[in-house]
Design a protein around this motif. Sequence first.
Motif, PDB file in Angstrom:
ATOM      1  N   ASP A  88      -1.126  -1.243  -7.453  1.00 35.96           N
ATOM      2  CA  ASP A  88      -2.699  -1.413  -7.532  1.00 35.96           C
ATOM      3  C   ASP A  88      -3.341  -2.650  -7.166  1.00 35.96           C
ATOM      4  OD1 ASP A  88      -2.840   1.384  -8.790  1.00 35.96           O
ATOM      5  OD2 ASP A  88      -1.768   0.420 -10.321  1.00 35.96           O
ATOM      6  N   GLU A 132       0.892  -1.194   0.056  1.00 34.19           N
ATOM      7  CA  GLU A 132       0.051  -0.040   0.091  1.00 34.19           C
ATOM      8  C   GLU A 132       0.916   1.027   0.043  1.00 34.19           C
ATOM      9  OE1 GLU A 132      -2.774  -0.436   3.223  1.00 34.19           O
ATOM     10  OE2 GLU A 132      -4.448  -0.860   1.603  1.00 34.19           O
ATOM     11  N   LYS A 192      -7.772  -2.413  -1.446  1.00 32.69           N
ATOM     12  CA  LYS A 192      -7.058  -2.540  -2.706  1.00 32.69           C
ATOM     13  C   LYS A 192      -7.478  -4.091  -3.049  1.00 32.69           C
ATOM     14  CE  LYS A 192      -4.444   0.871  -3.643  1.00 32.69           C
ATOM     15  NZ  LYS A 192      -3.158   1.438  -3.920  1.00 32.69           N
TER      16      LYS A 192
END
Length: 759
Positions: A483, A478, A551
């Motif tokens: 991504d 992170e 995510k």
Amino acid sequence: MTLAHTLGFPRIGARRELKFALESYWNGETSKQALEETARTLRLKYWQQQAEAGLDVVTVGDFTYYDQVLDASARLGVVPERFDWAGGDVDLDTYFRMARGRAPSGPSAAACTMTKWFDTNYHYLVPELSADQRFELARTDLEEQVTEAKQAGFTPKPVLLGPLTWLWLARPVGDFDRLTLLEPLLDAYAEQLNRLADLGVDWVQIDEPALVLDLPQAWKSAYEQAYHRLKATPVKLLLATYFGALEDNITLTCELPVAGIHIDAVSAPDELIQVADWLPSHKVLSVGLINGRNIWRTDLDAALATLEPIKAKMGDRLWVAPSCSLLHVPVDLNQETELDGELRSWLSFAVQKLDEVVLLKRGLDDNLDEASRQALKDAATAAASRLRSPRLRHPEVRRRIEDSERLSLDRAEPFAVRRDRQQQRLNLPRFPTTTIGSFPQTRDIRQVRRDYRQGRLDAADYERRIEAEIQATVAAQEALGLDVLVHGEAERNDMVEYFGEQLDGFAFTRFGWVQSYGSRCVKPPVLFGDVSRPEPMTVRWTQYAAAQTDKPMKGMLTGPVTILNWSFVRDDQPRSDTARQLALALRDEVLDLEAAGIGIIQIDEAALREGLPLRRRHWPAYLDWAIGAFRLAASGAASETQIHTHMCYSQFNDIIESIADMDADVITIETSRSDMRLLQAFQRFEYPNDIGPGVYDIHSPNTPNVEQIIDLLEKARRVIPAERLWVNPDCGLKTRRWEEVKPALEAMVSAAKVMRQRV
Ligand code: GLN
Ligand code: ZN
């Protein structure tokens, strides 16, 4: 009398003694003398084992400090210029510098390239040839070992890698035909054979496995030229072929002017009769009927039945041996005291295979004593018991396999539709960034796994430690701004063993090490029975990881073909059937991950390419079932679930159609070292799905910078539309340190951001 021999014996040692001796020498902890002493002791032991088993000759020259192809190159004085070799003898440190780039003495330089030895998992060092290459005998190690064996009272049969196989495996540096070097090369080989003859050597085994490949006409003619030239030397040559059928080279091989040939009757059983018929009547035929590539005990009765008509025809000209060098199997089953007795009775490692060869010899010569007779009986009982064992066949798995005929290998909707649905769910930016799965396997995390395995850490503590590691790995990703995140694979020792341990149908050895390259060994699982999955294998950790972030989390599986290609596989059914069972187990895992809310699942097929048969005409059949297995594993996933695959090699040209057939939504591949040139294959084929070309080489400790990565992505964009490109490293990061990984990924993420501005 039938002559019993082996084409080669494992050199690494039953307890990997050679590995440890090499590594401590490389680390400067022990002297060269100590290493040489260990090597000598090991060789004597191997010869002793061969003689005690009852072989008629011992094999000399199969021992190597690193690799038999490198040995051949060094003996020929083929040392690339960058190693600053002044001529004369190639000393041990120059040899190690070629193998590893560095050694206790001498300047470092880029190591020679390593690649797979035929269709095995063993790697050899690729010889490099210049257009004006000269050959001069530059090492006397083989002669010394012959003397060593004789002095110890053994009858040595030296083995050499044949000139044409060596030349075939070599890489020309510059634009010239390797065959232009054949004449001077043969001079060197003739000189080598003369030297062996001077030592009183009778037979020399000359390995020419290239004869089982598709060879251009010029190479076939070169075989004739070469062996007519070597015929003049005063030794008898046993030309050894293995790993496959001779097919179109069968007459060529039978007619070469050598004293005998060896054929691999395990991989090419149908050719045995043909060769026995065609071989001129003065030649020796060595038959390899004991599998040198797998670990199942041979049904010796069946083998004897096959050999008896040949014996009747050939008489004393029949030799028996394993199919190929025993280098590809573990050393000694007697060490596996933890395997259950039944399973153990089904297996045979190198030491046991020597006994099997000798039993064949005795059987053929009608020379069975009471003990041998009993051993033959035991072998037959063991073989029958394996084939009958309920441990091999589970009705439920069988039923599922039958039912699975109804399952579609296609995803529910075509890629274009899936892509939109996935994008709606995942909402990823252009040039999405991700990694291949593993993050650094620190000393600490290895220790945690070891402590747990050996009972020093209880399950609760172990789980806490793995969770902590996953949490930290997710947080790091992170912070880096990636991504698509991964859990990092901290709980996995090895990408195949981890799955094998959780599947039914697998067993594990303690010392079943097989040399992979140099001092590196692998311990392939034993896939003995029907494969099924008692419970989910990865859901717990993946779900935990997913809960640590907003995510998308990518689940991580090893594909069916890779598990198959990196295991010792049962031989009582076609490999394709076993692949299908693995695929069904993985299919269940995909569905469970999906049900647990995981939206992206990667199914690694790192070893798909290396399973390709040696002969092109067998490729379509292999690709058909291998790609089918992958599709079966993946096709249950809903359109919204994004399936990734990963392959860590860079040759796709010839199999691009099959790669496209896998229909993975995203494929990540190794490309950074090829400067994205490899993408051209994808472009030419108009490969339709998303691609993540690796943007930096994880094998190197060097940190890539942002500009380099942008440069690569610009190149990629010229051949693949930007909207289908992903950004990721070449392979997993487990062998790297966090200090290396963080700046590298930071650069990668920055480069992706720059690219987003440009479109
Ligand atoms: N997921 C594995 C990893 O990241 C893939 C390794 C491989 O392809 N060899 O380590
Ligand atoms: Zn990889």
